[in-house]
Design an enzyme around this catalytic site. Structure first.
Site, PDB file in Angstrom:
ATOM      1  CG  LEU A 148       6.239  73.301 119.566  1.00  0.00           C
ATOM      2  CD1 LEU A 148       5.358  73.939 118.357  1.00  0.00           C
ATOM      3  CD2 LEU A 148       6.367  74.388 120.735  1.00  0.00           C
ATOM      4  CE1 TYR A 154      12.621  65.168 107.697  1.00  0.00           C
ATOM      5  CE2 TYR A 154      12.736  67.770 107.642  1.00  0.00           C
ATOM      6  CZ  TYR A 154      13.052  66.442 108.194  1.00  0.00           C
ATOM      7  OH  TYR A 154      13.730  66.460 109.738  1.00  0.00           O
ATOM      8  CB  ILE A 204      13.795  73.959 113.623  1.00  0.00           C
ATOM      9  CG1 ILE A 204      14.199  72.429 114.111  1.00  0.00           C
ATOM     10  CG2 ILE A 204      14.955  74.524 113.430  1.00  0.00           C
ATOM     11  CD1 ILE A 204      14.839  71.231 113.366  1.00  0.00           C
ATOM     12  NE  ARG A 240      -1.488  75.504 117.023  1.00  0.00           N
ATOM     13  CZ  ARG A 240      -1.889  74.385 116.915  1.00  0.00           C
ATOM     14  NH1 ARG A 240      -1.556  73.552 116.012  1.00  0.00           N
ATOM     15  NH2 ARG A 240      -2.843  74.018 117.917  1.00  0.00           N
TER      16      ARG A 240
HETATM   17  N1  LIG Z   1      16.647  65.403 112.247  1.00  0.00           N
HETATM   18  C1  LIG Z   1      15.536  64.547 112.828  1.00  0.00           C
HETATM   19  O1  LIG Z   1      15.687  63.405 112.857  1.00  0.00           O
HETATM   20  C2  LIG Z   1      14.177  65.126 112.978  1.00  0.00           C
HETATM   21  C3  LIG Z   1      13.333  64.476 113.441  1.00  0.00           C
HETATM   22  C4  LIG Z   1      11.957  65.008 113.538  1.00  0.00           C
HETATM   23  C5  LIG Z   1      11.835  66.472 113.307  1.00  0.00           C
HETATM   24  N2  LIG Z   1      12.781  67.176 112.747  1.00  0.00           N
HETATM   25  C6  LIG Z   1      12.753  68.547 112.476  1.00  0.00           C
HETATM   26  O2  LIG Z   1      12.292  69.309 113.748  1.00  0.00           O
HETATM   27  C7  LIG Z   1      11.043  69.935 113.011  1.00  0.00           C
HETATM   28  C8  LIG Z   1       9.938  70.129 114.191  1.00  0.00           C
HETATM   29  O3  LIG Z   1       9.641  68.881 114.726  1.00  0.00           O
HETATM   30  P1  LIG Z   1       8.185  68.247 114.554  1.00  0.00           P
HETATM   31  O4  LIG Z   1       7.814  68.413 113.192  1.00  0.00           O
HETATM   32  O5  LIG Z   1       8.321  66.714 114.817  1.00  0.00           O
HETATM   33  O6  LIG Z   1       7.160  68.487 115.837  1.00  0.00           O
HETATM   34  P2  LIG Z   1       6.895  69.892 116.736  1.00  0.00           P
HETATM   35  O7  LIG Z   1       7.532  71.031 116.071  1.00  0.00           O
HETATM   36  O8  LIG Z   1       7.330  69.454 118.032  1.00  0.00           O
HETATM   37  O9  LIG Z   1       5.483  69.792 116.615  1.00  0.00           O
HETATM   38  C9  LIG Z   1       4.603  70.051 115.542  1.00  0.00           C
HETATM   39  C10 LIG Z   1       3.376  69.690 116.012  1.00  0.00           C
HETATM   40  O10 LIG Z   1       2.841  70.574 116.755  1.00  0.00           O
HETATM   41  C11 LIG Z   1       1.788  71.428 116.212  1.00  0.00           C
HETATM   42  N3  LIG Z   1       2.135  72.818 116.647  1.00  0.00           N
HETATM   43  C12 LIG Z   1       2.953  73.792 116.065  1.00  0.00           C
HETATM   44  N4  LIG Z   1       2.966  74.802 116.643  1.00  0.00           N
HETATM   45  C13 LIG Z   1       2.077  74.754 117.823  1.00  0.00           C
HETATM   46  C14 LIG Z   1       1.787  75.445 118.832  1.00  0.00           C
HETATM   47  N5  LIG Z   1       2.067  77.062 118.909  1.00  0.00           N
HETATM   48  N6  LIG Z   1       0.915  75.133 119.732  1.00  0.00           N
HETATM   49  C15 LIG Z   1       0.307  73.831 119.774  1.00  0.00           C
HETATM   50  N7  LIG Z   1       0.681  73.062 118.848  1.00  0.00           N
HETATM   51  C16 LIG Z   1       1.575  73.481 118.004  1.00  0.00           C
HETATM   52  C17 LIG Z   1       1.675  71.347 114.907  1.00  0.00           C
HETATM   53  O11 LIG Z   1       0.386  71.265 114.393  1.00  0.00           O
HETATM   54  P3  LIG Z   1      -0.217  72.168 113.340  1.00  0.00           P
HETATM   55  O12 LIG Z   1       0.343  71.947 112.089  1.00  0.00           O
HETATM   56  O13 LIG Z   1      -1.885  72.018 113.382  1.00  0.00           O
HETATM   57  O14 LIG Z   1      -0.004  73.517 113.981  1.00  0.00           O
HETATM   58  C18 LIG Z   1       2.218  69.769 114.750  1.00  0.00           C
HETATM   59  O15 LIG Z   1       1.323  68.997 114.798  1.00  0.00           O
HETATM   60  C19 LIG Z   1      10.628  69.077 111.612  1.00  0.00           C
HETATM   61  O16 LIG Z   1       9.744  69.754 111.195  1.00  0.00           O
HETATM   62  C20 LIG Z   1      11.833  68.842 111.154  1.00  0.00           C
HETATM   63  O17 LIG Z   1      12.257  69.922 110.508  1.00  0.00           O
HETATM   64  C21 LIG Z   1      13.938  66.613 112.680  1.00  0.00           C
END
Ligand SMILES: NC(=O)c1ccc[n+]([C@@H]2O[C@H](COP(=O)([O-])OP(=O)(O)OC[C@H]3O[C@@H](n4cnc5c(N)ncnc54)[C@H](OP(=O)(O)O)[C@@H]3O)[C@@H](O)[C@H]2O)c1
Length: 279
Positions: A190, A51, A228, A236
């Site tokens: 999400l 990251y 997470i 948010r």
């Molecule tokens: N192990 C792996 O291979 C892997 C892969 C992917 C992710 N991850 C981990 O999982 C974490 C979360 O996954 P992610 O970042 O892919 O996606 P996520 O948490 O599903 O979604 C993040 C997105 O949703 C928006 N969001 C956040 N809170 C919201 C709410 N309450 N209502 C509506 N929209 C909202 C955010 O926009 P805003 O910023 O504008 O709020 C952002 O665009 C990552 O940050 C990482 O730590 C791990």
């Protein structure tokens, strides 16, 4: 007052059920967001070598008034560092950036055919035995490979961090993880923001005075899944944490689970040849 967060027993550790994801927070934004999250009551931070923000997370940990002992810190070893020796060196570098002597959880970021899983699991056990991480785990391991990893490891697998949201079933993996005493941690919980426009989640949210995002996160924690979510938006951050004052009925839980669909997977980018669990 921040809520106190429930823990989920995961292998030999207890993980706070909600944490802050930090993927794509690589422009310096991770530091203020992690600090704000800790102020709001978050006690679990998820980062990874790939990251590019371990340094910023480390700066937040150094600046916060919250003691290190209260914070559950996860990082992930990138696939280039899976050989015995490389893994250990890469963790030394992560600890230097994070400014801590030990992380709480070290995950293998994605499965990889070479080096052999046994070699990588031995390296992971070595850093745990030396106290550089409290616990070890996996990420993106289908259930068959998860079982092989556990068989090759003396230490328990604490968690398997995988994509999980209302559009993707992880029924098999959740059951198999539970059977070995591990938890599942939901990444992209999400569906990368897609849940916000979902009519079913909106309707259920309206019945509880909650947003679709809060309903989704509640659905995960109510199943005993660690979640997470990531956001750049401080409002948010608070919204996503405010999920401990309501409960979904069995019928609502089932209605959300029924949103899963065969093409719901978002994150198959690293290796499309993996044999994921079918549901
Ligand atoms: N192990 C792996 O291979 C892997 C892969 C992917 C992710 N991850 C981990 O999982 C974490 C979360 O996954 P992610 O970042 O892919 O996606 P996520 O948490 O599903 O979604 C993040 C997105 O949703 C928006 N969001 C956040 N809170 C919201 C709410 N309450 N209502 C509506 N929209 C909202 C955010 O926009 P805003 O910023 O504008 O709020 C952002 O665009 C990552 O940050 C990482 O730590 C791990």
């Amino acid at each position: 007052m921040p809520h106190s967060i429930p823990d989920i027993r995961s292998g030999d550790v207890a993980m706070p059920v909600i944490g802050l994801g930090t993927w794509q927070l690589e422009d310096g934004s991770a530091q203020p967001l992690v600090e704000r999250a800790l102020e709001l009551g978050y006690r679990h931070i998820d980062t990874a070598q790939i990251y590019g923000n371990e340094q910023d997370v480390g700066a937040a940990l150094a600046a916060t008034g919250v003691s290190r002992a209260e914070i559950f810190l996860t990082t992930k070893v990138w696939v280039e560092h899976f050989a015995h020796g490389d893994l250990q060196r890469s963790l030394d570098e992560s600890l230097r950036k994070l400014r801590v002597p030990q992380v709480d959880l070290l995950l293998l970021h994605w499965p990889k055919p070479r080096p052999a899983l046994a070699e990588t699991m031995a390296a992971l056990n070595d850093v745990r035995d030396r106290g550089l991480t409290r616990a070890i785990g996996l990420s993106n391991f289908p259930s068959g490979l998860m079982a092989k990893a556990q068989a090759a490891s003396e230490a328990p697998i604490a968690t398997n961090q995988v994509e999980y949201h209302p559009y993707l079933s992880q029924k098999t993996l959740i059951a198999k993880a539970r059977a070995i005493g591990a938890s599942i941690t939901a990444w992209s919980p999400l569906a990368q923001g897609k849940v916000a426009g979902d009519p079913v989640l909106i309707e259920i949210g309206e019945a509880h005075g909650k947003t679709p995002g809060q309903v989704t996160l509640r659905w995960q924690v109510q199943q005993g899944v660690v979640t997470i979510p990531r956001t750049r938006n401080p409002a948010r951050l608070a919204e996503n944490f405010d999920i401990f004052d309501f409960a979904l009925s069995d019928a609502e839980m089932a209605r959300i689970s029924a949103l899963a669909r065969p093409d719901g997977r978002l994150g198959d980018w690293l290796d499309k040849a993996f044999e994921w669990d079918v549901e």
